[in-house]
Scaffold this motif. Structure first.
Motif, PDB file in Angstrom:
ATOM      1  N   UNK A  26      13.614  15.920 -10.375  1.00 53.87           N
ATOM      2  CA  UNK A  26      14.130  17.285 -10.511  1.00 53.87           C
ATOM      3  C   UNK A  26      13.640  17.898 -11.816  1.00 53.87           C
ATOM      4  N   UNK A  27      13.711  17.126 -12.892  1.00 54.64           N
ATOM      5  CA  UNK A  27      13.260  17.609 -14.194  1.00 54.64           C
ATOM      6  C   UNK A  27      11.768  17.915 -14.168  1.00 54.64           C
ATOM      7  N   UNK A  28      10.995  17.044 -13.525  1.00 50.91           N
ATOM      8  CA  UNK A  28       9.558  17.268 -13.410  1.00 50.91           C
ATOM      9  C   UNK A  28       9.277  18.566 -12.658  1.00 50.91           C
ATOM     10  N   UNK A  29      10.033  18.815 -11.589  1.00 49.42           N
ATOM     11  CA  UNK A  29       9.863  20.045 -10.811  1.00 49.42           C
ATOM     12  C   UNK A  29      10.174  21.277 -11.657  1.00 49.42           C
ATOM     13  N   UNK A  30      11.248  21.198 -12.450  1.00 47.94           N
ATOM     14  CA  UNK A  30      11.625  22.315 -13.321  1.00 47.94           C
ATOM     15  C   UNK A  30      10.525  22.596 -14.338  1.00 47.94           C
ATOM     16  N   UNK A  31       9.986  21.542 -14.927  1.00 52.83           N
ATOM     17  CA  UNK A  31       8.913  21.691 -15.921  1.00 52.83           C
ATOM     18  C   UNK A  31       7.694  22.359 -15.306  1.00 52.83           C
ATOM     19  N   UNK A  32       7.310  21.921 -14.103  1.00 51.47           N
ATOM     20  CA  UNK A  32       6.135  22.476 -13.435  1.00 51.47           C
ATOM     21  C   UNK A  32       6.341  23.946 -13.073  1.00 51.47           C
ATOM     22  N   UNK A  33       7.518  24.256 -12.548  1.00 49.33           N
ATOM     23  CA  UNK A  33       7.814  25.632 -12.124  1.00 49.33           C
ATOM     24  C   UNK A  33       7.837  26.576 -13.318  1.00 49.33           C
ATOM     25  N   UNK A  34       8.496  26.159 -14.396  1.00 50.80           N
ATOM     26  CA  UNK A  34       8.615  27.039 -15.566  1.00 50.80           C
ATOM     27  C   UNK A  34       7.328  27.127 -16.364  1.00 50.80           C
ATOM     28  N   UNK A  35       6.460  26.128 -16.233  1.00 48.13           N
ATOM     29  CA  UNK A  35       5.195  26.145 -16.980  1.00 48.13           C
ATOM     30  C   UNK A  35       4.113  26.943 -16.274  1.00 48.13           C
ATOM     31  N   UNK A  36       4.270  27.156 -14.976  1.00 48.84           N
ATOM     32  CA  UNK A  36       3.235  27.857 -14.207  1.00 48.84           C
ATOM     33  C   UNK A  36       2.887  29.235 -14.766  1.00 48.84           C
ATOM     34  N   UNK A  37       3.881  30.081 -15.143  1.00 50.46           N
ATOM     35  CA  UNK A  37       3.522  31.413 -15.675  1.00 50.46           C
ATOM     36  C   UNK A  37       2.653  31.337 -16.922  1.00 50.46           C
ATOM     37  N   UNK A  38       2.868  30.327 -17.765  1.00 45.74           N
ATOM     38  CA  UNK A  38       2.069  30.192 -18.986  1.00 45.74           C
ATOM     39  C   UNK A  38       0.626  29.850 -18.630  1.00 45.74           C
ATOM     40  N   UNK A  95      13.481  34.087 -21.600  1.00 44.85           N
ATOM     41  CA  UNK A  95      14.461  32.994 -21.642  1.00 44.85           C
ATOM     42  C   UNK A  95      14.153  31.917 -20.601  1.00 44.85           C
ATOM     43  N   UNK A  96      13.525  32.320 -19.516  1.00 42.67           N
ATOM     44  CA  UNK A  96      13.274  31.387 -18.417  1.00 42.67           C
ATOM     45  C   UNK A  96      11.860  30.802 -18.448  1.00 42.67           C
ATOM     46  N   UNK A  97      11.116  31.110 -19.513  1.00 43.84           N
ATOM     47  CA  UNK A  97       9.730  30.630 -19.605  1.00 43.84           C
ATOM     48  C   UNK A  97       9.528  29.879 -20.916  1.00 43.84           C
ATOM     49  N   UNK A  98       9.237  28.584 -20.858  1.00 39.46           N
ATOM     50  CA  UNK A  98       8.988  27.821 -22.086  1.00 39.46           C
ATOM     51  C   UNK A  98       7.888  28.483 -22.915  1.00 39.46           C
ATOM     52  N   UNK A  99       7.887  28.251 -24.188  1.00 36.79           N
ATOM     53  CA  UNK A  99       6.969  28.833 -25.169  1.00 36.79           C
ATOM     54  C   UNK A  99       7.328  30.291 -25.430  1.00 36.79           C
ATOM     55  N   UNK A 138       8.189  23.116 -27.891  1.00 36.25           N
ATOM     56  CA  UNK A 138       7.921  21.947 -27.041  1.00 36.25           C
ATOM     57  C   UNK A 138       9.206  21.281 -26.553  1.00 36.25           C
ATOM     58  N   UNK A 139      10.358  21.804 -26.950  1.00 34.76           N
ATOM     59  CA  UNK A 139      11.630  21.167 -26.598  1.00 34.76           C
ATOM     60  C   UNK A 139      12.014  21.471 -25.139  1.00 34.76           C
ATOM     61  N   UNK A 140      12.760  20.547 -24.502  1.00 31.09           N
ATOM     62  CA  UNK A 140      13.051  20.651 -23.054  1.00 31.09           C
ATOM     63  C   UNK A 140      14.271  21.502 -22.719  1.00 31.09           C
ATOM     64  N   UNK A 162      23.221  21.738 -28.454  1.00 23.85           N
ATOM     65  CA  UNK A 162      23.288  22.956 -29.266  1.00 23.85           C
ATOM     66  C   UNK A 162      22.168  22.988 -30.304  1.00 23.85           C
ATOM     67  N   UNK A 163      21.885  21.844 -30.900  1.00 28.36           N
ATOM     68  CA  UNK A 163      20.821  21.775 -31.906  1.00 28.36           C
ATOM     69  C   UNK A 163      19.461  22.080 -31.274  1.00 28.36           C
ATOM     70  N   UNK A 164      19.222  21.545 -30.070  1.00 27.69           N
ATOM     71  CA  UNK A 164      17.945  21.762 -29.385  1.00 27.69           C
ATOM     72  C   UNK A 164      17.812  23.220 -28.947  1.00 27.69           C
ATOM     73  N   UNK A 165      18.888  23.783 -28.400  1.00 28.89           N
ATOM     74  CA  UNK A 165      18.851  25.181 -27.958  1.00 28.89           C
ATOM     75  C   UNK A 165      18.572  26.104 -29.143  1.00 28.89           C
ATOM     76  N   UNK A 166      19.224  25.854 -30.266  1.00 31.89           N
ATOM     77  CA  UNK A 166      19.014  26.698 -31.437  1.00 31.89           C
ATOM     78  C   UNK A 166      17.582  26.560 -31.953  1.00 31.89           C
ATOM     79  N   UNK A 167      17.088  25.324 -32.028  1.00 33.22           N
ATOM     80  CA  UNK A 167      15.735  25.091 -32.535  1.00 33.22           C
ATOM     81  C   UNK A 167      14.685  25.707 -31.623  1.00 33.22           C
ATOM     82  N   UNK A 168      14.919  25.617 -30.304  1.00 38.93           N
ATOM     83  CA  UNK A 168      13.936  26.128 -29.350  1.00 38.93           C
ATOM     84  C   UNK A 168      13.842  27.642 -29.398  1.00 38.93           C
TER      85      UNK A 168
END
Length: 214
Positions: free
Chosen positions: A191-203, A132-136, A44-46, A30-36
């Motif tokens: 799996x986590x690495x794949x998620x990071x790569x997929x979600x970072x691609x649009x940026x 919501x689905x794209x980091x940053x 930069x949070x996951x 919850x703390x990470x979701x709120x901060x992000x």
């Protein structure tokens, strides 16, 4: 005893959060979701990989939180995501213009704010759902919405829809994939690495397209 440096070193390993914190893991989530979603320093949070892992460890989360149904756990996380965006909106509303003049620091990159504005100008209020689905963008979209002072009522509609879509889709994906393939826990890092790569691609694509210097 875990010191602050160790915590930040392990912060990007969602599995470690669940294994180390046990009964209090939900509060860390919850703390990470709120901060992000509530502060630009949270970009930069996951978020995605953390929620996916939360779905995989869903049964443990329920047991450690008064045995509530997993549905309730997701609603709690979604509620915090909604509150985080409200915080981001008011941050942008009060100091959005000043942020464009702020110098880059370890926790702040003006290029991400500019990218979020480009993204928002293209997709308007629906950007609040998509981001919501794209980091940053997840961190900066509500700040941009506040900075350009869109109607708060309209903002809240898309805020709620986006938070529910994000939390339910990712957490349920992890939850039911784990039920179908229990061995997932043994390959969580990939799996986590794949998620990071997929979600970072649009940026990366957007940066290259707009030729923004990194």
């Amino acid at each position: 005893m875990l010191d602050v440096w160790d915590f930040f070193q392990h912060l990007f390993n969602p599995r470690w959060i669940f294994l180390y914190f046990g009964n209090t893991a939900l509060f860390i989530i919850l703390a990470i979701v709120f901060a992000e979603t509530g502060f630009f320093i949270g970009f930069f949070l996951p978020g995605d990989s953390l929620l996916f892992t939360a779905g995989i460890f869903g049964n443990d989360l329920c047991k450690n939180f008064y045995n509530v149904p997993f549905f309730v756990i997701i609603l709690i996380v979604a509620s915090v995501a909604i509150l985080g965006n409200i915080q981001g909106y008011w941050l942008g509303y009060k100091s959005g213009k000043l942020l464009y003049k702020k110098k880059d620091t370890f926790f702040f990159r003006k290029k991400y704010l500019i990218l979020a504005r480009i993204f928002y100008n293209k997709y308007k209020t629906t950007a609040l759902i998509m981001s919501r689905f794209i980091p940053v963008f997840r961190s900066f979209a509500p700040i941009v919405a506040g900075a350009i002072r869109i109607n708060f009522k309209k903002f809240m509609i898309y805020n709620v829809i986006g938070a529910l879509a994000w939390t339910f889709s990712i957490m349920l994906s992890g939850h039911y994939l784990d039920k179908s393939f229990p061995q997932l826990k043994n390959h969580l890092e990939w799996i986590i690495l794949s998620i990071v790569l997929i979600t970072s691609f649009p940026i990366i694509f957007k940066m290259n397209k707009k030729k923004i210097i990194i």
